[in-house]
Design an enzyme around this catalytic site. Structure first.
Site, short mmCIF file in Angstrom:
data_model
loop_
_atom_site.label_atom_id
_atom_site.label_comp_id
_atom_site.label_asym_id
_atom_site.label_seq_id
_atom_site.Cartn_x
_atom_site.Cartn_y
_atom_site.Cartn_z
N ASP A 11 0.87 -1.17 0.00
CA ASP A 11 0.00 0.00 0.00
C ASP A 11 0.91 1.23 0.00
O ASP A 11 2.14 1.10 -0.16
CB ASP A 11 -0.97 -0.03 1.18
CG ASP A 11 -0.30 0.13 2.54
OD1 ASP A 11 0.94 0.26 2.61
OD2 ASP A 11 -1.03 0.13 3.55
N HIS A 12 0.33 2.39 0.18
CA HIS A 12 1.10 3.63 0.16
C HIS A 12 2.17 3.68 1.25
O HIS A 12 3.27 4.17 1.03
CB HIS A 12 0.16 4.84 0.29
CG HIS A 12 -0.72 4.76 1.49
ND1 HIS A 12 -1.83 3.93 1.54
CD2 HIS A 12 -0.67 5.38 2.69
CE1 HIS A 12 -2.41 4.04 2.72
NE2 HIS A 12 -1.73 4.92 3.44
N CYS A 67 2.98 -3.23 4.14
CA CYS A 67 2.14 -2.10 4.52
C CYS A 67 2.78 -1.45 5.74
O CYS A 67 3.94 -1.74 6.05
CB CYS A 67 0.70 -2.54 4.79
SG CYS A 67 0.44 -3.69 6.16
N THR A 69 2.29 -1.76 9.05
CA THR A 69 2.64 -2.70 10.12
C THR A 69 2.88 -4.12 9.62
O THR A 69 3.45 -4.93 10.34
CB THR A 69 1.52 -2.79 11.16
OG1 THR A 69 0.33 -3.30 10.53
CG2 THR A 69 1.24 -1.43 11.80
N GLY A 70 2.40 -4.44 8.44
CA GLY A 70 2.44 -5.81 7.94
C GLY A 70 1.24 -6.63 8.38
O GLY A 70 0.97 -7.69 7.83
N GLY A 72 -2.18 -5.95 8.32
CA GLY A 72 -3.29 -6.02 7.37
C GLY A 72 -2.98 -6.90 6.18
O GLY A 72 -3.82 -7.70 5.74
N HIS A 100 10.05 -24.38 8.54
CA HIS A 100 9.05 -25.20 9.23
C HIS A 100 7.64 -25.03 8.69
O HIS A 100 6.83 -25.95 8.82
CB HIS A 100 9.05 -24.89 10.72
CG HIS A 100 10.28 -25.37 11.41
ND1 HIS A 100 10.44 -25.30 12.77
CD2 HIS A 100 11.44 -25.92 10.94
CE1 HIS A 100 11.63 -25.79 13.11
NE2 HIS A 100 12.25 -26.16 12.01
N ASN A 101 7.33 -23.87 8.11
CA ASN A 101 5.96 -23.60 7.66
C ASN A 101 5.83 -23.46 6.16
O ASN A 101 4.72 -23.27 5.66
CB ASN A 101 5.42 -22.34 8.33
CG ASN A 101 5.54 -22.39 9.84
OD1 ASN A 101 6.30 -21.63 10.42
ND2 ASN A 101 4.84 -23.31 10.48
N HIS A 135 7.56 -31.56 9.18
CA HIS A 135 6.91 -30.27 8.94
C HIS A 135 5.90 -30.35 7.79
O HIS A 135 4.94 -29.58 7.77
CB HIS A 135 7.95 -29.19 8.67
CG HIS A 135 8.93 -29.06 9.78
ND1 HIS A 135 8.59 -28.61 11.04
CD2 HIS A 135 10.25 -29.37 9.84
CE1 HIS A 135 9.65 -28.62 11.82
NE2 HIS A 135 10.68 -29.08 11.11
#
Length: 149
Positions: A11-12, A67, A69-70, A72, A100-101, A135
């Site tokens: 985003d912006h 974004c 904060t990351g 959203g 692991h993910n 995993h």
């Protein structure tokens, strides 16, 4: 599969960091596709998260979402089947997200991590592979419990 492409969206608030990350990856030989935004005008992050997720779903490569904060971006991305988006604030989280993910999208908060930390996180994310083994079952369970398996 040899992963050499990164699909990027922001985003912006994440625009400047996204451009820095794209330049950094290009310098390492990656192909980066910028899926927006291209402006500092206020915009809605879910639009760009969805574009990156749909592209990662069909192309099978990696994604980067940024974004303020990351949060959203990661919340939106994880609504998509087969997407495992990881909001990482340090290199250890990035390493574990991949090992692991089997995370396929990295989310960063431009207002949370500085440029140098963000690039270090990105480097670890793109250089770390999935361990599979025990995993693999857990990654399959992620989709299963979410009704996607």
């Amino acid at each position: 599969m040899n992963i050499t492409t990164m699909y990027c969206g922001s985003d912006h608030a994440g625009l400047g960091l996204k451009h820095l990350c794209i330049r950094h990856l290009h310098n390492q030989g990656w192909t980066c596709t910028d899926l927006g935004t291209t402006s500092e005008a206020s915009c809605d992050y879910p639009v760009f998260a969805a574009e990156v997720c749909r592209t990662v779903q069909t192309k099978g490569q990696l994604g980067l979402l940024i974004c303020g904060t990351g949060l959203g971006m990661s919340m939106t991305a994880n609504r998509f089947s087969s997407i495992r988006a990881a909001l990482c604030t340090n290199e250890y989280m990035a390493r574990m997200a991949r090992m692991h993910n089997n995370a396929n999208i990295l989310c960063l908060g431009a207002r949370v991590v500085g440029d140098d930390v963000a690039l270090a996180i990105l480097d670890v994310f793109v250089r770390t592979g999935f361990e599979q083994g025990r995993h693999q079952k857990r990654v399959e369970l992620i989709d299963s419990v979410a009704g996607q398996g």
